[in-house]
Design a protein around this motif. Structure first.
Motif, PDB file in Angstrom:
ATOM      1  N   GLY A  56       1.001  -4.846   4.859  1.00 44.77           N
ATOM      2  CA  GLY A  56       1.434  -3.475   4.624  1.00 44.77           C
ATOM      3  C   GLY A  56       2.940  -3.394   4.785  1.00 44.77           C
ATOM      4  O   GLY A  56       3.473  -3.783   5.824  1.00 44.77           O
ATOM      5  N   LEU A  58       6.065  -1.062   5.143  1.00 39.95           N
ATOM      6  CA  LEU A  58       6.390   0.312   5.518  1.00 39.95           C
ATOM      7  C   LEU A  58       7.819   0.625   5.085  1.00 39.95           C
ATOM      8  O   LEU A  58       8.779   0.075   5.630  1.00 39.95           O
ATOM      9  CB  LEU A  58       6.230   0.500   7.028  1.00 39.95           C
ATOM     10  N   LEU A  88       3.622   1.318   1.923  1.00 38.27           N
ATOM     11  CA  LEU A  88       3.218   2.403   2.816  1.00 38.27           C
ATOM     12  C   LEU A  88       4.425   3.275   3.183  1.00 38.27           C
ATOM     13  O   LEU A  88       5.015   3.142   4.255  1.00 38.27           O
ATOM     14  CB  LEU A  88       2.591   1.817   4.090  1.00 38.27           C
ATOM     15  N   GLN A 109       1.626   6.039  12.013  1.00 42.10           N
ATOM     16  CA  GLN A 109       1.300   6.849  10.840  1.00 42.10           C
ATOM     17  C   GLN A 109       0.441   6.091   9.826  1.00 42.10           C
ATOM     18  O   GLN A 109      -0.090   6.699   8.890  1.00 42.10           O
ATOM     19  CB  GLN A 109       2.580   7.342  10.173  1.00 42.10           C
ATOM     20  N   ASN A 110       0.303   4.790  10.016  1.00 43.57           N
ATOM     21  CA  ASN A 110      -0.493   3.987   9.079  1.00 43.57           C
ATOM     22  C   ASN A 110      -1.647   3.272   9.775  1.00 43.57           C
ATOM     23  O   ASN A 110      -2.109   2.226   9.309  1.00 43.57           O
ATOM     24  CB  ASN A 110       0.418   2.977   8.368  1.00 43.57           C
ATOM     25  N   TYR A 113      -4.562   2.344   7.589  1.00 46.88           N
ATOM     26  CA  TYR A 113      -4.499   1.080   6.838  1.00 46.88           C
ATOM     27  C   TYR A 113      -5.015  -0.074   7.699  1.00 46.88           C
ATOM     28  O   TYR A 113      -5.763  -0.938   7.217  1.00 46.88           O
ATOM     29  CB  TYR A 113      -3.068   0.815   6.395  1.00 46.88           C
TER      30      TYR A 113
END
Length: 382
Positions: A56, A58, A88, A109-110, A113
């Motif tokens: 992921g 960010l 992301l 915030q993720n 995921y």
């Protein structure tokens, strides 16, 4: 989705304000480096070479170039079904939306995921460092120590230790103390900002931190001290290879020059652990009949009609007749026109130095000259 052993969360939203003109319209991880690469290539290549196929990324500050460059992740073999790269950025929910407020908040915030992929371990990375590391070896160390969190560390000169987050460890490598930029360090083991967490612990700790109004939501400032105070098993993973955080113009220029010479400090030509990129397909470099090149990296698409010494010419750079480029870095599309003189300088992407203009100085006591992306330098402007 099937459970994965380890996924990576790559922090790539930083502005890199100390890089000045080079990051005025792109995020630091998207800055060109080494002729054909961008800084984020190093972390993505490390993931691919380490067998971590779910990443992921960010993003936040000026992300367009970074998003288009990463694409599907195919350039790094990170586009397989059931894994691959996911972009992301910050997003809005029913309760609102906000920019990432710290390194830990970006991951918080993720969390969806992470939970969607259901890993046993989560690797946290920075997308703005230059190094080559096998994360699978770090993961093996993490498991062997039965650790809750493992932090990659690198010994630094004692006189520089006060610039870093410093970890103190016992003879078994278990961390006993963490100090952020201590004035009188009792260790020279600097945190590299590379972490492996047990996934369940990471998720629970981040949720608690999100509700703490006194927290700055930062891994170094908040999460690590809390886990130490709670008596969790934190261990070091010592790394002794090439590692640079090119956070300033001087460090960017110095590290670029480290790629040159017969025995460069960092070997970008290694095929054992290759650095991959999504560089565009361009024709071979061309050197004119009066063009000369000495101790340089020259990327595809370059045209050289003048003299270039101890420099890096990135993709599609151009050096005109009677022009001289010495100890410099030309980023993609940079143009040095006929008769111009460039010394100890960094020319941004698609920048132009007009005919017979001089940029930079051989005086090493002066700062490296920097021309921003898309800037044209004429007479009287350097």
């Amino acid at each position: 989705m099937s459970k994965k052993e380890c996924i990576a969360m790559l922090l790539a939203g930083g502005q890199g304000s100390r890089l000045g003109a080079l990051t005025s319209n792109v995020a630091k991880p998207a800055v060109s480096f080494g002729g054909k690469f961008r800084i984020i290539d190093f972390a993505l290549s490390n993931c691919a070479n380490s067998g971590i196929n779910t990443v992921g990324v960010l993003t936040q500050y000026r992300p367009y170039l970074l998003h288009s460059y990463i694409g599907t992740g195919e350039a790094w073999n990170l586009d397989e079904r059931g894994g691959g790269v996911a972009i992301l950025p910050p997003f809005a929910t029913q309760t609102g939306g906000a920019w990432y407020e710290g390194t830990a908040d970006a991951v918080t915030q993720n969390l969806g995921y992470i939970e969607q992929n259901d890993p046993e371990y989560v690797l946290i990375l920075s997308g703005d460092q230059l190094y080559r590391m096998d994360y699978s070896d770090m993961l093996a160390t993490h498991k062997a120590n039965n650790a809750d969190l493992t932090i990659a560390v690198m010994p630094v000169p004692w006189e520089e230790a006060s610039r870093f987050g410093i970890l103190t460890a016992d003879p078994d490598g278990r961390i006993t103390k963490f100090s952020e930029k201590p004035k009188k360090p009792d260790s020279n083991l600097a945190s590299m900002g590379i972490y492996i967490f047990n996934a369940d612990l990471l998720v629970n700790t981040l949720r608690e931190d999100a509700n703490d109004q006194n927290s700055s939501h930062d891994f170094g400032g908040d999460i690590i001290p809390k886990l130490l105070a709670d008596g969790k098993r934190l261990f070091t993973y010592k790394f002794e290879g090439f590692w640079r955080d090119v956070g300033t113009i001087s460090s960017y220029h110095e590290t670029s020059m480290d790629l040159l010479g017969p025995n460069p400090a960092f070997d970008i030509f290694s095929t054992d652990f290759p650095i991959m990129s999504n560089a565009s397909t361009r024709p071979p470099a061309f050197v004119g009949k009066d063009g000369t090149i000495d101790d340089c990296l020259v990327a595809n698409g370059c045209q050289v009609y003048g003299t270039v010494k101890h420099s890096i010419l990135s993709t599609d750079a151009y050096v005109g007749e009677r022009a001289t480029v010495i100890d410099s870095v030309l980023l993609p599309g940079a143009v040095v026109k006929d008769g111009a003189n460039v010394v100890r300088a960094i020319l941004g992407e698609n920048s132009v130095v007009e005919e017979n203009v001089s940029v930079g100085s051989v005086d090493t006591t002066k700062d490296t000259a920097v021309i921003g992306n898309d800037v044209v330098v004429g007479k009287g402007e350097n």
